[in-house]
Structure formats: C-alpha cells, structure tokens
Design an enzyme around this catalytic site. Structure first.
Site, mmCIF file in Angstrom:
data_model
loop_
_atom_site.group_PDB
_atom_site.id
_atom_site.type_symbol
_atom_site.label_atom_id
_atom_site.label_comp_id
_atom_site.label_asym_id
_atom_site.label_seq_id
_atom_site.Cartn_x
_atom_site.Cartn_y
_atom_site.Cartn_z
ATOM 1 C CE1 TYR A 177 -4.605 -1.776 4.592
ATOM 2 C CE2 TYR A 177 -3.431 0.296 4.083
ATOM 3 C CZ TYR A 177 -4.059 -0.974 3.681
ATOM 4 O OH TYR A 177 -4.330 -1.081 2.144
ATOM 5 C CB SER A 214 -1.037 0.032 1.306
ATOM 6 O OG SER A 214 -1.399 1.313 1.295
#
Length: 263
Positions: free
Chosen positions: A159, A146
């Site tokens: 995350y 990501s």
C-alpha cells in the site's frame, strides 16, 4: 467569490465510490451541484444502491460498473459515459485496496494486486480521461493518495509503495498536462471515521488511543471533512495549483507526535 468554487453542472467520475470516502466525496461534490458518476466493480446492486442514496439527497447521479485495472473496459466505459452523460470534467481516482501482511509473509501476487489497483489503475483511467480534457483544454484530476505516500508503517508495504508511487505519478501527470490547462493534484486523507474503522474506534482499543494521541486535532476525521479539499481541487479556485498533494489529516504529518502521558 462563489464563482471560484462553483462546480454546478460539472460531470465528476469517482472510482470506487459506492461507499466510504469515495461516497463522502461524491456527496460533497453532488451537494455542491456536480453530476456524479459512481463507479465500482463488485456488483451492479451496490452501484445501484449508491446511486439511489445520492438521488434521495437530491443529487444528480448515475452509475457505471467497470474494472479500473482493465484498460479495455476503462476505454469502453469512459467513451460510454461521455456519450451518455457528457464530458468528464472532474476525475477522482479513489479506487483502492490495502492488504495488511508483513513483508516476509506477503506473496508476490498480493503485492502486485495492491500495486495494480492503487497505482496502475489511476494511470489507466487518467490516461483515457485526460485525452478529452486535453482536447477541451480544461479538466481536474484528483488522485487519492495517503499519509503512506510519505510514511511507512508495519504490514502495509504494498500500500505504501503504491501510494508513494501515486504521489510521484501525480507530479509527473502535472508536468506533462499542466500546459493544457489540466490540473492534477492529490488528496492525502488521514484517519477517518468510516464503517471500515468502526471496530477499532471504540474507547480502550489500543489503535484508537494511538490515533487520538498521534493526531494534533485529537480526533478521527469525519468523511465530510474531505468536502472542502475536494471542491477546492475541482473548481476554478485551484486553476494554478498543480502537482500538489493536499493532506487532510488533522495535523499528523506536521508533528513527530507526543508521549502517551502528555496532555
């Protein structure tokens, strides 16, 4: 040249592939001729529907329900897939969740759940699948990282911690397994137009305006934009690429951004 990017007949296991970007990568690889193994853990019905969707587009697809955080389930499922379908030649660790909670309000149990799914599960699944790849001296593993592998953002501490860890896990897998002709790389998607982002992509929504302004390409990515990167990292074309994170983000990580009133 076509042979470089050929994935016809390759068996690709994609975790968390019943919808979203996982489904987009499944379609891209499937349309290029790979056999797709769909995975999910929510319900058999969702897996069956995903398989039917792929098959309706002429893609060879099968589905297996298992929990990627349960090592015993993963071991049994990988053995079953390789017995019933064939050796897994491409693994895409895509399964993941995000919990948008400020750090001071986040329970340790929530933090651990995100880490378990987004970071520990790629370790578990890769470890099992890599055994066969190493024995065969050939394989491709793609970890879905990501932009949060590089950047922080409010409310996504777990995350970002997981994706930063996954970036480094990717590099360490490459360090240990490259000598066996197994390539382990990552894809770092930017902001994509999916069902999950639809509510915030309407004109006038502050986050929509932020993303359009923040992205040099001045748009959200289409899920199909991941196809090229996925095929590249799954094919012979990337045989000497290892431990690399390929960011497909419209240029976000290339710039500090611009003022909202600048064209």
């Amino acid at each position: 040249m076509n042979d470089l990017f050929d994935v016809k007949g390759k068996i690709a296991l994609i975790t968390g592939s019943t919808h979203g970007l996982g489904m987009a990568m499944a379609k891209g690889l499937g349309q290029a001729g790979a056999t797709i193994v769909v995975n999910g853990n929510s319900s058999q019905q969702k897996i069956d529907e995903a398989v039917q969707l792929l098959q309706s587009e002429g893609i060879n697809a099968v589905g297996y329900k298992f929990n990627v955080t349960d090592e015993k389930e993963v071991i049994a499922s990988v053995q079953k897939i390789e017995s019933e379908v064939g050796p897994i030649q491409i693994l895409i660790n895509n399964a993941g969740i995000i919990k948008r909670i400020p750090i001071l309000e986040m329970e340790v149990s929530d933090f651990r759940e995100v880490i378990d799914i987004d970071l520990v599960s790629p370790f578990i699944v890769s470890k099992q699948v890599a055994k066969g790849m190493i024995e065969r001296r050939q394989g491709k593993i793609i970890n879905i990282c990501s932009m949060m592998s590089e950047l922080g953002r409010n409310t996504v501490s777990a995350y970002a911690a997981a994706k930063g860890g996954l970036k480094m896990l990717t590099k360490n897998m490459a360090t240990e397994w490259a000598k066996y002709n197994v390539q382990i790389n990552g894809i770092g998607p930017g902001y994509f137009a999916t069902e999950q982002t639809e509510p915030i992509r309407v004109d006038g929504h502050p986050f929509n305006e932020f993303i359009i302004n923040r992205t040099p390409a001045a748009k959200w990515g289409d899920p199909s934009d991941l196809t090229g990167a996925t095929i590249f990292l799954s094919s012979k074309a990337s045989d000497f690429v290892n431990g690399h994170i390929l960011y497909v983000d419209g240029g976000i990580l290339a710039t500090i951004g611009k003022p909202s009133n600048e064209n």
